[in-house]
Design a protein around this motif. Sequence first.
Motif, PDB file in Angstrom:
ATOM      1  N   HIS A  87       0.676  -1.060   0.011  1.00 28.89           N
ATOM      2  CA  HIS A  87      -0.038  -0.170   0.002  1.00 28.89           C
ATOM      3  C   HIS A  87       0.842   1.176   0.124  1.00 28.89           C
ATOM      4  N   ASN A  88       0.770   2.209  -0.974  1.00 21.27           N
ATOM      5  CA  ASN A  88       1.303   3.481  -0.987  1.00 21.27           C
ATOM      6  C   ASN A  88       2.663   3.433  -1.423  1.00 21.27           C
ATOM      7  N   SER A  89       3.060   2.110  -2.326  1.00 24.88           N
ATOM      8  CA  SER A  89       4.487   2.004  -2.543  1.00 24.88           C
ATOM      9  C   SER A  89       4.657   2.593  -4.146  1.00 24.88           C
ATOM     10  N   VAL A  90       3.621   2.570  -4.892  1.00 24.71           N
ATOM     11  CA  VAL A  90       3.596   3.075  -6.117  1.00 24.71           C
ATOM     12  C   VAL A  90       2.940   4.195  -6.382  1.00 24.71           C
ATOM     13  N   ASP A  91       3.337   5.036  -7.075  1.00 24.33           N
ATOM     14  CA  ASP A  91       2.589   6.301  -7.652  1.00 24.33           C
ATOM     15  C   ASP A  91       1.708   6.288  -8.701  1.00 24.33           C
ATOM     16  N   LEU A  92       1.988   5.582  -9.742  1.00 23.46           N
ATOM     17  CA  LEU A  92       1.231   5.374 -10.810  1.00 23.46           C
ATOM     18  C   LEU A  92       1.130   4.028 -11.367  1.00 23.46           C
ATOM     19  N   VAL A  93       0.032   3.636 -11.762  1.00 26.35           N
ATOM     20  CA  VAL A  93       0.096   2.129 -12.124  1.00 26.35           C
ATOM     21  C   VAL A  93      -0.966   2.420 -13.621  1.00 26.35           C
ATOM     22  N   HIS A 106     -10.812  -8.404 -11.450  1.00 27.72           N
ATOM     23  CA  HIS A 106     -11.187  -7.685 -10.356  1.00 27.72           C
ATOM     24  C   HIS A 106      -9.881  -8.001  -9.508  1.00 27.72           C
ATOM     25  N   GLN A 107      -8.953  -9.080  -9.510  1.00 25.65           N
ATOM     26  CA  GLN A 107      -7.937  -9.263  -8.851  1.00 25.65           C
ATOM     27  C   GLN A 107      -6.777  -8.414  -9.251  1.00 25.65           C
ATOM     28  N   VAL A 108      -6.690  -8.028 -10.391  1.00 21.84           N
ATOM     29  CA  VAL A 108      -5.889  -6.963 -10.703  1.00 21.84           C
ATOM     30  C   VAL A 108      -5.999  -5.594 -10.210  1.00 21.84           C
ATOM     31  N   LEU A 109      -7.135  -5.275 -10.026  1.00 22.53           N
ATOM     32  CA  LEU A 109      -7.461  -3.832  -9.305  1.00 22.53           C
ATOM     33  C   LEU A 109      -7.197  -4.051  -8.009  1.00 22.53           C
ATOM     34  N   ARG A 110      -7.582  -5.029  -7.258  1.00 28.75           N
ATOM     35  CA  ARG A 110      -7.491  -5.334  -6.110  1.00 28.75           C
ATOM     36  C   ARG A 110      -5.682  -4.864  -5.499  1.00 28.75           C
TER      37      ARG A 110
END
Length: 110
Positions: A87-93, A106-110
């Motif tokens: 959590h909070n380790s990536v700024d943009l995906v 749905h798992q990708v978005l989780r």
Amino acid sequence: MKEENKISPWWLESPLGEVFQEAEKKALDKVLPGIYGYHLIQCGDGRLASMVDSSLISHRVMVNPQAQASWPCAKIQGHAEKLGIAHNSVDLVVLSHTLEESFNPHQVLR
């Protein structure tokens, strides 16, 4: 259908696919320069690595099951559904056609 057959969208190489990619790139080029941060993850086909060229984020990682040494960025060979990202380790995906090619979007978005 095997999972590896679904990863690389065949239509990317069609004339319509090329036009679609150009439109996507133009849209991203308008948005990405205004997004700041340190870490960018792009999931999807490696042929779409240039989609994030306009981003100011310099640390970029491409996630793909068939990661290739020729891609111009850091690579993680794997599936977007199975990534463990803190959590909070990536700024943009950026999900370059990842959801429609995924067996479990749905798992990708989780």
